[in-house]
Design a protein around this motif. Sequence first.
Motif, mmCIF file in Angstrom:
data_model
loop_
_atom_site.group_PDB
_atom_site.id
_atom_site.type_symbol
_atom_site.label_atom_id
_atom_site.label_comp_id
_atom_site.label_asym_id
_atom_site.label_seq_id
_atom_site.Cartn_x
_atom_site.Cartn_y
_atom_site.Cartn_z
ATOM 1 N N ASN A 180 0.862 -1.179 0.000
ATOM 2 C CA ASN A 180 0.000 0.000 0.000
ATOM 3 C C ASN A 180 0.896 1.225 0.000
ATOM 4 O O ASN A 180 1.653 1.457 0.936
ATOM 5 C CB ASN A 180 -0.905 0.004 1.237
ATOM 6 C CG ASN A 180 -1.908 1.147 1.214
ATOM 7 O OD1 ASN A 180 -1.716 2.153 0.528
ATOM 8 N ND2 ASN A 180 -2.985 0.995 1.978
ATOM 9 N N GLU A 181 0.804 2.006 -1.050
ATOM 10 C CA GLU A 181 1.687 3.154 -1.198
ATOM 11 C C GLU A 181 1.485 4.187 -0.085
ATOM 12 O O GLU A 181 2.422 4.903 0.284
ATOM 13 C CB GLU A 181 1.469 3.808 -2.567
ATOM 14 C CG GLU A 181 2.636 4.654 -3.014
ATOM 15 C CD GLU A 181 3.113 4.325 -4.414
ATOM 16 O OE1 GLU A 181 3.416 5.275 -5.139
ATOM 17 O OE2 GLU A 181 3.182 3.152 -4.773
ATOM 18 N N ASP A 182 0.299 4.243 0.459
ATOM 19 C CA ASP A 182 0.043 5.201 1.538
ATOM 20 C C ASP A 182 0.860 4.888 2.787
ATOM 21 O O ASP A 182 1.108 5.771 3.614
ATOM 22 C CB ASP A 182 -1.448 5.200 1.904
ATOM 23 C CG ASP A 182 -2.309 5.777 0.790
ATOM 24 O OD1 ASP A 182 -1.793 6.607 0.015
ATOM 25 O OD2 ASP A 182 -3.490 5.379 0.694
ATOM 26 N N ASP A 183 1.282 3.635 2.923
ATOM 27 C CA ASP A 183 2.030 3.222 4.110
ATOM 28 C C ASP A 183 3.529 3.470 3.987
ATOM 29 O O ASP A 183 4.267 3.281 4.962
ATOM 30 C CB ASP A 183 1.801 1.726 4.387
ATOM 31 C CG ASP A 183 0.359 1.419 4.734
ATOM 32 O OD1 ASP A 183 -0.336 2.330 5.237
ATOM 33 O OD2 ASP A 183 -0.081 0.270 4.497
ATOM 34 N N LEU A 184 3.985 3.880 2.830
ATOM 35 C CA LEU A 184 5.425 4.090 2.630
ATOM 36 C C LEU A 184 5.906 5.322 3.390
ATOM 37 O O LEU A 184 5.143 6.266 3.614
ATOM 38 C CB LEU A 184 5.734 4.274 1.138
ATOM 39 C CG LEU A 184 5.436 3.093 0.217
ATOM 40 C CD1 LEU A 184 5.765 3.467 -1.231
ATOM 41 C CD2 LEU A 184 6.225 1.865 0.634
ATOM 42 N N PRO A 185 7.189 5.340 3.784
ATOM 43 C CA PRO A 185 7.741 6.548 4.412
ATOM 44 C C PRO A 185 7.621 7.751 3.473
ATOM 45 O O PRO A 185 7.927 7.656 2.275
ATOM 46 C CB PRO A 185 9.216 6.185 4.651
ATOM 47 C CG PRO A 185 9.252 4.698 4.632
ATOM 48 C CD PRO A 185 8.179 4.258 3.687
ATOM 49 N N ALA A 186 7.153 8.849 4.017
ATOM 50 C CA ALA A 186 6.946 10.062 3.209
ATOM 51 C C ALA A 186 8.205 10.926 3.210
ATOM 52 O O ALA A 186 8.875 11.065 4.238
ATOM 53 C CB ALA A 186 5.759 10.859 3.734
ATOM 54 N N TYR A 187 8.500 11.505 2.063
ATOM 55 C CA TYR A 187 9.722 12.307 1.896
ATOM 56 C C TYR A 187 9.359 13.759 1.601
ATOM 57 O O TYR A 187 8.558 14.038 0.706
ATOM 58 C CB TYR A 187 10.566 11.755 0.756
ATOM 59 C CG TYR A 187 11.763 12.605 0.411
ATOM 60 C CD1 TYR A 187 12.939 12.532 1.154
ATOM 61 C CD2 TYR A 187 11.720 13.503 -0.658
ATOM 62 C CE1 TYR A 187 14.039 13.322 0.840
ATOM 63 C CE2 TYR A 187 12.815 14.285 -0.983
ATOM 64 C CZ TYR A 187 13.970 14.191 -0.236
ATOM 65 O OH TYR A 187 15.060 14.976 -0.542
#
Length: 413
Positions: A11-18
């Motif tokens: 799930n892309e929403d769960d990836l670390p945000a940069y």
Amino acid sequence: MGSSKVVQQYNEDDLPAYTPMPWSLKEIRAAIPAKYFVRDTRRGLLYFARDLLLAATAWSIATYIDPYFKQPSTREALSPIGAELSRWAAWGVYWWFQGLIFTGIWVIGHECGHGAFSDHKWVNDIIGFVTHSFLWTPYFSWKISHHRHHSNHASMERDEVYVPKTRSDVGLPEHHDGLDYEEILGDTPIYTLYMLIRQQVLAFPAYLLFNVSGQKTYPKWTNHFDPNSILFTKAQRNAVIMSNLGIAAMVWGVSYSSSIWGASEVAKYYGIPWLCVSHWFIMITYLHHTDPVMPHYRGKEWNFQRGAAATVDRPVLGWQGRFFLHDVAHFHVIHHFFPKMPFYHGPEATQHLKAFIGDHYVSSEVPAFKALWDSYNKCQFVEDEGDVIFYRDKKGQAIRRPADEYRVKSKAQ
């Protein structure tokens, strides 16, 4: 009893945000003590002299390899097969270390191209021209395009090399739930290894001759040897011609040497170490600029300091990389921020850079060859849209995403 393995859904929403860095280059430079920007010509010449001495010593020692292992007493002591195996093992040791020494000499020329070797332009250009011509690099031509690479690093529109392929470049349709990425991008490990070896051997000549991995907006036959290439201005044409003359001199020198000592001897003493230079140069620069954790930018989100931070420091070859390669792999991030800073100030200056930019400084302790394999497999393409983007792997998955304010809600997300 059986065991079940839970597969976590991507799930892309769960990836670390940069979030891109906010500081100006002036603010970052102010955090680095002024003494680290001072170029010491004498110190640079001593490093260069050391490299020449090491190369001459290795070459001299190598002249004893064939006579020693071919003499009857050695063949009797080791057996003919043992002596032959030992002879080629000795050549392997020579190629390893002479390849590293030659790469260090290439790094000295790289320093000259940036003006980091000396504060005298004529010193930089003479040493840079000689060292790079000796190693089949058109010094002035490469210097021009490499300067633009530093000036535009991580810009999808303007960078000169290691520009990521996009979804459309690799022939992928827009993302949908039924899209089988493995079917389109998947390769067998053997084929992947073949392609990786081909990259390591041929990538640098291919870049110089055919603009492979360069800016895709350039014309088809863009190269570093045509004075009228889009890479150069009219004022730079004479410098390109001078670079070509340096390469022509090497063609004559290698041909003449081969006619006297034989092509096999030239290959053993010079050719194979040069192939090692090409390998190390491509491996190191590829790993500096290709990693799924690093962003690329489009449009207004790019600036010089953000591009400079989109590189990775890697401890390639440990002490050998530090000694023979002049820290070119260990402290590359600071070099991208300040290309005229001498390499011997890199370790100390990096500590100040890390203290100021914090998590925006990236280094990796992954062993170099494993990192090469991982990056080659995980860095397949980036999306066609978005101003802050990250590499995706053969499953179409990223390991990081832009923060919400920089994010484009495409069908891939």
